[in-house]
Enzyme design. Structure first.
Site, short mmCIF file in Angstrom:
data_model
loop_
_atom_site.label_atom_id
_atom_site.label_comp_id
_atom_site.label_asym_id
_atom_site.label_seq_id
_atom_site.Cartn_x
_atom_site.Cartn_y
_atom_site.Cartn_z
N VAL A 140 38.39 36.82 34.10
CA VAL A 140 39.83 37.07 34.14
C VAL A 140 40.55 36.55 32.90
CG1 VAL A 140 40.56 34.92 35.28
CG2 VAL A 140 41.77 37.07 35.77
N TYR A 141 39.90 35.73 32.09
CA TYR A 141 40.53 35.23 30.87
C TYR A 141 40.73 36.40 29.89
CZ TYR A 141 39.37 30.42 32.34
OH TYR A 141 39.25 29.23 33.02
N SER A 142 41.98 36.81 29.74
CA SER A 142 42.34 37.93 28.86
C SER A 142 41.52 39.18 29.16
CB SER A 142 42.20 37.51 27.38
OG SER A 142 43.05 36.42 27.09
N HIS A 143 41.29 39.39 30.46
CA HIS A 143 40.62 40.60 30.96
C HIS A 143 39.28 40.83 30.25
CE1 HIS A 143 41.07 44.00 33.67
NE2 HIS A 143 40.46 44.76 32.76
#
Length: 345
Positions: A61-64
């Site tokens: 989920v970190y910057s998709h």
């Protein structure tokens, strides 16, 4: 660099690890953390490996997914020297199966993470949040299949409640599935809730703590002080509402105590705050982040020395908070305290 066993497992991890949340940063939260590209990421990885920091933590989920991609590129050619930890479970899109930890989602998430990271296995896979809609048996049996396939080596969780961990561990023991050996938790001098229940579970069940945001969401950097405005460079201007809440008076009380110890030791405020955490029970590794090399090198100075018992006691006193029920009788009443002495001061 000191290494510790990760919970009740045979895997050793460095007491400091690196969080790649700034890699490829986009959006209101991760963009404010930083936007480290591949070239700068390689430089930071070089500094880490040279210092013995060989565990790198990220999440889909970190910057998709961009954080995983940049980290994978930065680690290219030296995969055998490092451990990779990633997390999954938070929403990656609006579709009905793009969040949670169902069998469908976990298998797809692992395959996607392996592709982005450019590797054939994940050393530590952690569930980023508890999924109340998916049966725990489905989650654990899927993790078991991923471990047996060699795609995942160790499993853990992040931000779970105590009962959620205990239920999963009981089922894992019953069926012979992999046990959670790591719990990525928020823990800092201005956020000590971990100590009340989760620390005791970790000690009893062999679940090692990987600490996120050890500097209290950027508040214990030494730049935030009583009676002064928030520095222009602080990420708190954009991200304060995303992070753990903190009482301002308590924050300033802790910062004052940190400054006293920093003067006594000749260390920086962040180094003192990190060293305090390294000495806490059940802590296996403290995840540090950095926007640049100078910030990283300062954080790396948290190891190789130890606070004195007196200095720890002073920081404990400054960061003390009211003990919640049902714990307060064990702190206030002699009969209760004799039955269950606290793990920490």
């Amino acid at each position: 660099m000191e290494h510790r066993y990760l919970g009740r497992s045979g895997l050793k991890v460095p007491v400091l690890s690196f969080g790649a949340g700034t890699f490829g940063g986009t959006g209101p939260l991760f963009g404010a953390w930083g936007n480290t590209g591949v070239a700068e990421a390689r430089r930071l990885v070089d500094i880490c490996i040279e210092a013995g920091v060989t565990l790198f933590d990220t999440a889909d989920v970190y910057s998709h997914g961009a954080s995983e991609e940049v980290l994978g590129a930065a680690l290219k050619g030296r995969r055998g020297q490092v451990l990779i930890s990633t997390k999954t479970g938070l929403p990656m899109g609006d579709g009905p199966n793009e969040a949670g930890t169902s069998r469908h989602r976990l298998i797809r998430a692992v395959e996607d993470a392996l592709r982005r990271l450019g590797t054939d296995h994940i050393d530590i896979l952690q569930l980023h949040a508890f999924d109340a809609a998916t049966p725990v048996e489905e989650v654990l049996s899927t993790l078991d299949a991923l471990v047996r396939a060699g795609k995942v080596r160790s499993v853990g969780v992040s931000n779970f409640a105590g009962w959620q961990i205990m239920k999963a561990l009981a089922l894992a023991d019953r069926h012979g599935w992999p046990r959670y050996v790591a719990h990525q938790v928020y823990y800092s001098l201005i956020g000590r809730d971990y100590e009340w229940d989760l620390m005791a579970i970790a000690a009893d069940q062999g679940v090692g703590a990987l600490v996120w945001s050890p500097l209290g969401w950027g508040r214990l950097t030494g730049r935030i002080r009583r009676g002064t405005p928030l520095p222009d460079r602080s990420r708190l201007h954009e991200t304060a509402s995303y992070g753990p809440p903190v009482d301002e008076e308590k924050l300033y009380r802790v910062v004052d105590a940190l400054e006293v110890v920093a003067l006594e030791t000749g260390r920086s405020v962040p180094q003192v705050a990190l060293n305090w955490l390294i000495q806490r029970p059940t802590v296996c590794s403290v995840i540090i982040g950095a926007r640049d090399a100078d910030q990283l090198r300062d954080n790396l100075g948290a190891v190789g020395w130890s606070l004195t018992a007196e200095q720890i006691a002073g920081l404990d006193a400054a960061s003390e908070t009211a003990v919640p029920y049902p714990h307060f009788p064990y702190h206030r009443q002699e009969g209760f305290a004799r039955l269950n002495p606290p793990m920490v001061g």
